[in-house]
Scaffold this active site. Structure first.
Site, PDB file in Angstrom:
ATOM      1  N   CYS A 101      -0.521   4.079   2.103  1.00 31.27           N
ATOM      2  CA  CYS A 101      -0.369   3.934   3.558  1.00 31.27           C
ATOM      3  C   CYS A 101       1.080   4.161   3.999  1.00 31.27           C
ATOM      4  CB  CYS A 101      -0.769   2.534   4.025  1.00 31.27           C
ATOM      5  SG  CYS A 101      -2.204   1.854   3.223  1.00 31.27           S
ATOM      6  N   ASP A 102       2.019   3.613   3.227  1.00 29.57           N
ATOM      7  CA  ASP A 102       3.399   3.539   3.714  1.00 29.57           C
ATOM      8  C   ASP A 102       4.397   4.404   2.944  1.00 29.57           C
ATOM      9  OD1 ASP A 102       2.588   1.660   5.603  1.00 29.57           O
ATOM     10  OD2 ASP A 102       2.771   0.028   4.167  1.00 29.57           O
ATOM     11  N   CYS A 140       0.832  -1.208   0.000  1.00 25.77           N
ATOM     12  CA  CYS A 140       0.000   0.000   0.000  1.00 25.77           C
ATOM     13  C   CYS A 140       0.865   1.256   0.000  1.00 25.77           C
ATOM     14  CB  CYS A 140      -0.933  -0.020   1.207  1.00 25.77           C
ATOM     15  SG  CYS A 140      -1.945   1.467   1.313  1.00 25.77           S
TER      16      CYS A 140
END
Ligand code: NDP
Length: 319
Positions: A141-142, A138
């Site tokens: 997300c990261d 992701c």
């Protein structure tokens, strides 16, 4: 387990992505008071994406999470009930159908399966050991954690291009590693990636191992060039997977027809079958049944169709 206090629902929607929430909006507006089970990835794939530029009605694009939030508000305004719950078992053999959600049981006259698809992994033990320590599926997300680093994105489709382009905001250099000679990505996405000065490409290249398991920190990737047969190490601090998705349909195995990759087979877009026979009251929509288009707008469209079929089905059965 308790099911005595729960009346039989008219309809339950499994999944709260674009397909499930569109189905919820339509079902709620038909006064069916749908129960939406949010599942493992609430909001589905849109909730972990960035700018969606191809959803009609948003000339400047819209952030995926914002689009999902708006759909949730729209569904609940008309009476949909959203519940954070995971399906642990399902019995579709008798109507009303029985859904087990941990300690709770829900009975429903109709079911819309909109459980979507989840990110795919390479399946290497070293990859699995380093998830959260430099390995991620992701970018949204990261991505931040890749700030100032050299990183790799695996895949050759639109997901990989989109991730790579997004990650250039953080990483100093992004290497896209494609196992094939050709890309599956659309022309426009590929051209954007090729034109980007921070993005480089490796073709015909497989990741054989992620290095850094002992240190619990990705140090590099052991690569294999399928054409030359050469093996070498690419020093990167982050690896993002962009190699497609697996449909979330395993809970239904044996009870409905799935194809060879476990996508739900549907007739006339949303009708679910068992051994080729339509199962009354059960419909599937969105990425769990769509291996061809897999777009937010097609998911929304099939969610709408599923809800309309539910309405028709319940009406025909005296509801
Ligand atoms: P795709 O199936 O299009 O591409 C998957 C890619 O991953 C391929 O390059 C494939 O290689 C590679 N791959 C698959 N398994 C492995 C593996 N085990 N090891 C290494 N490589 C692997 O999936 P996408 O998720 O990219 O796209 C899905 C759909 O969503 C498409 O229709 C796409 O257009 C759409 N999409 C649209 C976006 C947008 O419009 N902004 C953004 C993202 C997706 P190979 O070719 O060798 O099989």
């Amino acid at each position: 387990m308790s099911d005595t206090t729960n009346p039989v629902r008219d309809t339950v929607i499994l999944g709260s992505g674009c397909a499930g929430l569109t189905a919820a909006i339509y079902a709620a507006r038909s006064n069916l008071k749908p129960l939406v089970l949010e599942g493992h990835e609430p909001g589905g794939q849109l909730s972990i994406t960035t700018l969606v530029e191809n959803f009609p009605g948003w000339p400047e694009g819209v952030q995926g999470p914002e689009l999902i939030e708006n759909m949730k508000k729209q569904a609940t305004r008309f009476g949909a009930e959203l519940r954070m719950a995971h399906l642990s078992a399902v019995d579709l053999t008798t109507s009303p159908f029985t859904l087990t959600l941990g300690k709770d049981i829900v009975h429903t006259r109709s079911l819309i399966i909109a459980s979507g698809a989840s990110a795919r992994w390479l399946g290497l033990p070293s990859e699995q050991a380093l998830i959260g320590f430099g390995v991620s599926s992701c970018a949204t997300c990261d991505g931040f954690f890749a700030s100032g680093k050299e990183i790799a994105v695996i895949g050759g489709g639109d997901s990989a291009m989109e991730e790579a382009l997004f990650l250039t905001r953080f990483a100093t250099k992004v290497t896209i590693i494609n196992r094939s000679e050709n890309f599956r990505a659309s022309k426009i996405m590929l051209e954007r990636a090729i034109a980007h000065p921070q993005i480089e490409f490796l073709h015909n290249t497989l990741v054989e191992e992620c290095l850094g398991v002992e240190e619990k920190d990705l140090k590099g990737l052991k690569l294999f060039d399928r054409k030359s047969g050469a093996r070498w190490t690419l020093p990167v601090s982050f690896m993002f997977l962009g190699i497609g998705h697996t449909p979330n349909a395993s809970a239904f195995k044996g009870q409905i027809d799935l194809d060879t990759d476990d996508y739900i087979k549907t007739e006339d877009n949303v009708f679910v079958t068992l051994m080729g026979e339509r199962l009354p009251g059960i419909y599937a929509c969105g990425d769990v049944q769509d291996r061809r288009y897999r777009q937010a707008i097609t998911a929304a469209g099939s969610g709408c169709m599923a809800a309309l079929e539910v309405e028709k089905f319940l009406e025909e059965h005296g509801r």
